[in-house]
Every structure is written in structure tokens, then in C-alpha cells.
Design an enzyme around this catalytic site. Sequence first.
Site, PDB file in Angstrom:
ATOM      1  N   SER A  44       0.554  -1.052  -0.150  1.00  0.00           N
ATOM      2  CA  SER A  44      -0.340  -0.075   0.268  1.00  0.00           C
ATOM      3  C   SER A  44       0.848   1.184  -0.202  1.00  0.00           C
ATOM      4  O   SER A  44       1.753   1.837   0.540  1.00  0.00           O
ATOM      5  CB  SER A  44      -1.552   0.246   1.495  1.00  0.00           C
ATOM      6  OG  SER A  44      -1.868   1.314   1.229  1.00  0.00           O
TER       7      SER A  44
ATOM      8  N   TYR B 243      -1.842  -0.499  10.294  1.00  0.00           N
ATOM      9  CA  TYR B 243      -1.811  -0.693   9.338  1.00  0.00           C
ATOM     10  C   TYR B 243      -0.825  -0.431   8.423  1.00  0.00           C
ATOM     11  O   TYR B 243       0.020  -1.176   7.962  1.00  0.00           O
ATOM     12  CB  TYR B 243      -3.096   0.107   8.737  1.00  0.00           C
ATOM     13  CG  TYR B 243      -3.327  -0.269   7.649  1.00  0.00           C
ATOM     14  CD1 TYR B 243      -3.281  -1.870   6.435  1.00  0.00           C
ATOM     15  CD2 TYR B 243      -3.168   0.775   6.574  1.00  0.00           C
ATOM     16  CE1 TYR B 243      -4.174  -1.782   5.227  1.00  0.00           C
ATOM     17  CE2 TYR B 243      -2.931   0.470   4.911  1.00  0.00           C
ATOM     18  CZ  TYR B 243      -3.649  -1.221   4.486  1.00  0.00           C
ATOM     19  OH  TYR B 243      -4.541  -0.997   2.874  1.00  0.00           O
TER      20      TYR B 243
ATOM     21  N   LYS C 296       1.910  -2.520   6.427  1.00  0.00           N
ATOM     22  CA  LYS C 296       2.163  -2.875   5.263  1.00  0.00           C
ATOM     23  C   LYS C 296       3.343  -2.018   4.714  1.00  0.00           C
ATOM     24  O   LYS C 296       4.198  -2.580   3.270  1.00  0.00           O
ATOM     25  CB  LYS C 296       1.545  -1.342   4.531  1.00  0.00           C
ATOM     26  CG  LYS C 296       0.213  -1.819   4.076  1.00  0.00           C
ATOM     27  CD  LYS C 296      -0.387  -3.484   3.848  1.00  0.00           C
ATOM     28  CE  LYS C 296      -1.902  -3.874   3.864  1.00  0.00           C
ATOM     29  NZ  LYS C 296      -2.262  -4.947   2.265  1.00  0.00           N
TER      30      LYS C 296
END
Length: 272
Positions: free
Chosen positions: A164, A177, A181
Site C-alpha cells: 500500500s 496498518y 504494509k
Amino acid sequence: MTAPNDQANPTRADDSPIAASYPELVGKVAVVTGAGRGMGAVFATELARRGINVVAGDLTGAPEVAEQVNRQITDGGRVVGHRADVTDPAGHDGLLRAGLDEFGRVDFWVNNAGIFPQAEFTEIPPEQLTSTYQVNVNGVVYGAQTAARHMREHGGGAIVNMASVAGVRVRATRAAYNSSKAAVRHLTSCMAVELGSDNIRVNAIAPGFVDTEMTRWVREDPAALDRALSTVPLHRVGAPIEVFGALYFLLSDSARYITGAVIPVDGGSQHI
């Protein structure tokens, strides 16, 4: 279909079809995790549309996606839905067995499953860290391990991980998060180095602001949408089909000398 520069809504996603064609992929078999909805369901659909057979894995929704795709696409690849928990290595083994049982081979593995939690840094609960890393990091490792063990015995293959733009850009309330990533990006490099001698290519895709359920709240808030698009040089939302375009290329022979790459599909936002 309306073009992205439509004067009525110049910021909308361009979901027009991808024209690329890689005929060498017809008849090949791909495992896609997180395929019960969202981006994974798009991947399964579009791969099947191009003649690639798919094992769609997810905790829920995968059989329904498979049924829908097979009903819609009668002259292409076939999709098999299979329940799988990506945090359990046995779940990935089951996906591999499903591919071998149904199609007799597995050529590609797409580690797409992921979750997107948010919390203020000082308020991140232990269970959020655990679940985020189990799905977004461990799930990628377990899937790639299963794929690599099979591929090294069958002449090689291609693995694509979903990273991401969050892996290189910091946003408040997304520490778990973002860091997961970032780990996927580095894991992709590690895998590429270790698995290259087995003729296994490992790459990643790093989407930015893409039109999915996860970003719906932004699209429904004009102020939030303006803020989000101010960090996107192309000044529009991305479409899932545009992420698929990168995946389709990475699986193809046109990418046969590409490994360890992280391809951003973010409208240039990683540079701002």
C-alpha cells in the site's frame, strides 16, 4: 462509459476496461486470497474474464463470488471458491490443494487479504496489533511459503503481494496498518532475493486512494474527498480495475525479468 476527465465529475474513478492482453496466461491457475469481496473479487473476476482459472479464498463470500463469476463468464476461466483463514498456514495449504484438485496446477499466488484498522497511537489495543499483523503480515508469509514450496518443485511461478502507499506515507490513527504494509514491502524484497534461484518472481502492488468499500466514507464527505485528492497529483480516485492492470502485467511474461519490485498504483500520491 464516462471518461475520468468528464466535466461533470473530473475526480471520479476511471473504471473503463483494461485493454492489455497476455494470451500466454490463458489456462494458467491463480490463487487469490481475500477474494470474497472488494479488490480480491475484482481480481478473481478479471482473471477469469481473461481465461485464467482462479481459486478464490476468503473466510466468507468466496463461494458466492465464484458462483457469480462462473454464471457471468462462460467463455473464460473458471473460479472455485474456498473458505480459508489466511492467519493459519493450513488455510493456505487448503487453497493449494483446491487448485491442484480442480485444475491440476497452480502457477500464481496473489496475497491480497488484508484488514484496515484505525486507532490513535496511544489507544491501539493489543488485539488490534495482533489481528493486523496476523492478517496483513503473517498471512502474506504463510501464503508465499505455501506457494514457493509448490512452485520450486514445478519450475517456478509468480507471487504478488498487496502492499500500500501507506507503507511509505504516514497518516494519523493508522500506525498498525501502515507498519504492516511497510513490512509487506520489505518482505517482498526478501522473498525475491531468496526465491529467485527457484525461478519464482515476487513483486508487490501498492495501491493508493482507490474506489472501494474501505474508502466510501471519504467519497461521501466532500471536505474529506477534497483533502484526499489534494495529495493525488492526478487529482482523481483510482479504480480497482487499474490495480488489476498492474497485477495482470506482473503475472505475464512481459514482466518475466521483474522481481522484488513494488509498483505504486496511487496517482502519484507517494511523492507528496
